[in-house]
Design a protein around this motif. Structure first.
Motif, short mmCIF file in Angstrom:
data_model
loop_
_atom_site.label_atom_id
_atom_site.label_comp_id
_atom_site.label_asym_id
_atom_site.label_seq_id
_atom_site.Cartn_x
_atom_site.Cartn_y
_atom_site.Cartn_z
N CYS A 84 0.86 -1.18 0.00
CA CYS A 84 0.00 0.00 0.00
C CYS A 84 0.89 1.23 0.00
CB CYS A 84 -0.91 -0.02 1.23
SG CYS A 84 -1.84 1.51 1.47
N THR A 85 0.80 2.03 -1.03
CA THR A 85 1.66 3.21 -1.13
C THR A 85 1.15 4.35 -0.25
OG1 THR A 85 0.42 3.91 -3.11
CG2 THR A 85 2.46 2.65 -3.44
N ARG A 86 0.07 4.14 0.44
CA ARG A 86 -0.40 5.17 1.38
C ARG A 86 0.26 5.01 2.74
NH1 ARG A 86 -5.15 6.26 4.78
NH2 ARG A 86 -5.49 8.53 4.76
N PRO A 93 -3.29 -10.63 -1.00
CA PRO A 93 -3.70 -11.08 -2.33
C PRO A 93 -5.09 -10.57 -2.70
CG PRO A 93 -2.71 -12.88 -1.10
CD PRO A 93 -2.87 -11.74 -0.13
N TYR A 94 -5.21 -10.00 -3.88
CA TYR A 94 -6.46 -9.51 -4.45
C TYR A 94 -7.03 -8.31 -3.67
CZ TYR A 94 -6.03 -14.27 -6.19
OH TYR A 94 -5.55 -15.43 -6.70
N GLU A 95 -6.25 -7.69 -2.81
CA GLU A 95 -6.75 -6.56 -2.03
C GLU A 95 -6.76 -5.29 -2.88
OE1 GLU A 95 -5.95 -4.40 2.28
OE2 GLU A 95 -4.31 -5.47 1.29
N ASP A 96 -7.86 -4.57 -2.81
CA ASP A 96 -7.98 -3.29 -3.49
C ASP A 96 -7.39 -2.21 -2.59
OD1 ASP A 96 -8.61 -1.10 -5.00
OD2 ASP A 96 -10.78 -1.21 -4.67
N VAL A 97 -6.30 -1.62 -3.02
CA VAL A 97 -5.63 -0.60 -2.19
C VAL A 97 -5.91 0.80 -2.72
CG1 VAL A 97 -3.82 -2.14 -1.38
CG2 VAL A 97 -3.50 -0.89 -3.53
N THR A 98 -6.93 0.95 -3.54
CA THR A 98 -7.34 2.28 -3.98
C THR A 98 -7.83 3.08 -2.79
OG1 THR A 98 -8.03 1.36 -6.12
CG2 THR A 98 -8.83 3.56 -5.55
N GLY A 99 -7.18 4.19 -2.51
CA GLY A 99 -7.54 4.98 -1.34
C GLY A 99 -6.99 4.42 -0.05
N GLY A 100 -6.09 3.43 -0.15
CA GLY A 100 -5.49 2.84 1.04
C GLY A 100 -5.87 1.39 1.21
N CYS A 104 -5.19 1.30 6.67
CA CYS A 104 -5.10 2.77 6.73
C CYS A 104 -6.25 3.48 6.05
CB CYS A 104 -3.78 3.23 6.08
SG CYS A 104 -3.71 3.00 4.28
N ARG A 105 -7.15 2.76 5.43
CA ARG A 105 -8.21 3.41 4.63
C ARG A 105 -9.06 4.34 5.49
NH1 ARG A 105 -10.35 -0.95 2.48
NH2 ARG A 105 -8.89 -0.95 0.72
N THR A 106 -9.29 3.97 6.72
CA THR A 106 -10.15 4.78 7.60
C THR A 106 -9.34 5.72 8.50
OG1 THR A 106 -10.16 3.01 9.25
CG2 THR A 106 -11.93 3.01 7.61
N ARG A 107 -8.01 5.79 8.29
CA ARG A 107 -7.15 6.62 9.14
C ARG A 107 -6.69 7.86 8.37
NH1 ARG A 107 -2.46 2.82 10.16
NH2 ARG A 107 -1.54 4.74 10.99
N ARG A 108 -6.49 8.93 9.12
CA ARG A 108 -5.90 10.14 8.53
C ARG A 108 -4.40 10.08 8.75
NH1 ARG A 108 -8.76 15.57 10.35
NH2 ARG A 108 -7.25 16.29 8.78
N LEU A 109 -3.66 10.19 7.66
CA LEU A 109 -2.21 10.17 7.75
C LEU A 109 -1.66 11.55 7.40
CD1 LEU A 109 -1.43 6.74 6.01
CD2 LEU A 109 -1.68 7.23 8.45
N PRO A 110 -0.63 12.00 8.11
CA PRO A 110 -0.13 13.36 7.87
C PRO A 110 0.80 13.48 6.66
CG PRO A 110 1.11 12.33 9.64
CD PRO A 110 0.02 11.35 9.25
N PHE A 111 1.13 12.38 6.02
CA PHE A 111 2.02 12.43 4.86
C PHE A 111 1.30 11.97 3.61
CE2 PHE A 111 2.98 8.87 7.69
CZ PHE A 111 2.58 7.78 6.92
N ALA A 112 1.86 12.32 2.46
CA ALA A 112 1.18 12.08 1.19
C ALA A 112 1.20 10.61 0.79
CB ALA A 112 1.83 12.93 0.09
N ALA A 113 2.34 9.94 0.94
CA ALA A 113 2.48 8.56 0.49
C ALA A 113 3.71 7.95 1.12
CB ALA A 113 2.57 8.49 -1.04
#
Length: 294
Positions: A84-86, A93-100, A104-113
């Protein structure tokens, strides 16, 4: 007859006593020899340790060439699709990492990637600590070169903005002196050289206790870093922050929160290795086991 028997008995007792005394003297002599051998061996080991310490202080550890180690291990860095580049967690396997990813999808991260070379697992889990603990500068330069190429690849894929400046998570000067190396700075300097952008030591760190052995909650403490100066040249700049390992992410987040005080345009992070959360490790192990049964 009785007198002869008494004389034989006395002589027998005397002979037995003499034999016991001789055996005791022999055992004592052997014990003294063993003790002296042990003392000589202990002294020799102490001298060897002292000489090895002096040699390491003067010349550093004798470490093999890093390029040969990487070649022998047949190691290659992860592709962008492997994690995950976020947040930097390994992609299931087969995980959709669009948007995280699920971490981390539901977390706010202070950095871009996040850009990484691989999971914190062998061989990276052996190489990366050796850069810091054994002052393996050559490995730091080699992995820094690989990380620089990974950043170029991520920028070309629009995962991160191309950096204008590279900096590193700092260590206290006393730890740097005791270790004989600032491991993050060695890696970051090579990344900057690879990107052909400047490297600057923007942050400073007070002397804090070690994080080794702490859990995720204990690592999450703010205010560990300070800006070296209120530098206006950081405003509107794309910053790339380098660290050797991302364990819980608390250190990187603290450093990023401090960097944001300088009002850069964006902050991305890059690490040599990233530790996956326990539940993700379990998920990856289960998926690997299922693929092995197919």
């Amino acid at each position: 007859m009785s007198g002869e028997r008494v004389g034989h008995s006395i002589r027998g007792e005397q002979a037995a006593k003499i034999a016991k005394e001789r055996a005791l003297r022999a055992a004592t002599t052997e014990s003294v020899r063993d003790y002296r051998r042990a003392r000589r061996l202990k002294s020799a080991e102490a001298r060897a340790r002292m000489l090895a310490s002096i040699e390491r202080s003067l010349f550093g550890y004798r470490m093999p060439p890093a390029a040969g180690v990487l070649l022998a291990a047949r190691w290659s860095r992860d592709a962008l699709d492997d994690y995950c580049t976020r947040c930097g967690a390994t992609r299931a396997p087969y995980e959709d990492v669009t948007g995280g990813c699920g971490e981390c999808r539901t977390r706010r991260l202070p950095f871009a990637a996040t850009v990484r070379l691989g999971r914190y697992a062998p061989p990276l889990s052996q190489w990366v600590p050796a850069i810091k603990n054994r002052a393996w500068r050559n490995m730091g330069v080699t992995l820094g070169r690989e990380l620089g190429d990974a950043v170029i690849e991520a920028a070309a894929a629009d995962v991160i903005p191309f950096p204008d400046l590279v900096t590193a998570v700092p260590v206290h000067w006393l730890r740097r002196m005791l270790r004989g190396i600032d491991h993050s700075e060695v890696i970051a300097s090579e990344v900057a050289h690879r990107l052909r952008v400047p490297f600057r030591s923007v942050l400073k760190a007070p002397l804090a206790h070690r994080q080794a052995g702490e859990n995720r909650a204990e690592r999450d403490r703010r205010g560990r870093f300070q800006l070296r100066s209120a530098d206006s040249r950081l405003e509107g700049v794309n910053i790339l922050l380098i660290d050797d390992v991302r364990t819980t992410g608390a250190t990187l987040q603290d450093a990023v929160h401090t960097l944001r005080l300088a009002r850069p345009r964006s902050i991305a992070v890059a690490v040599c290795a990233a530790t996956d959360p326990p539940r993700r490790n379990a998920l990856l192990s289960t998926s690997k086991h299922q693929r092995g049964q197919q």
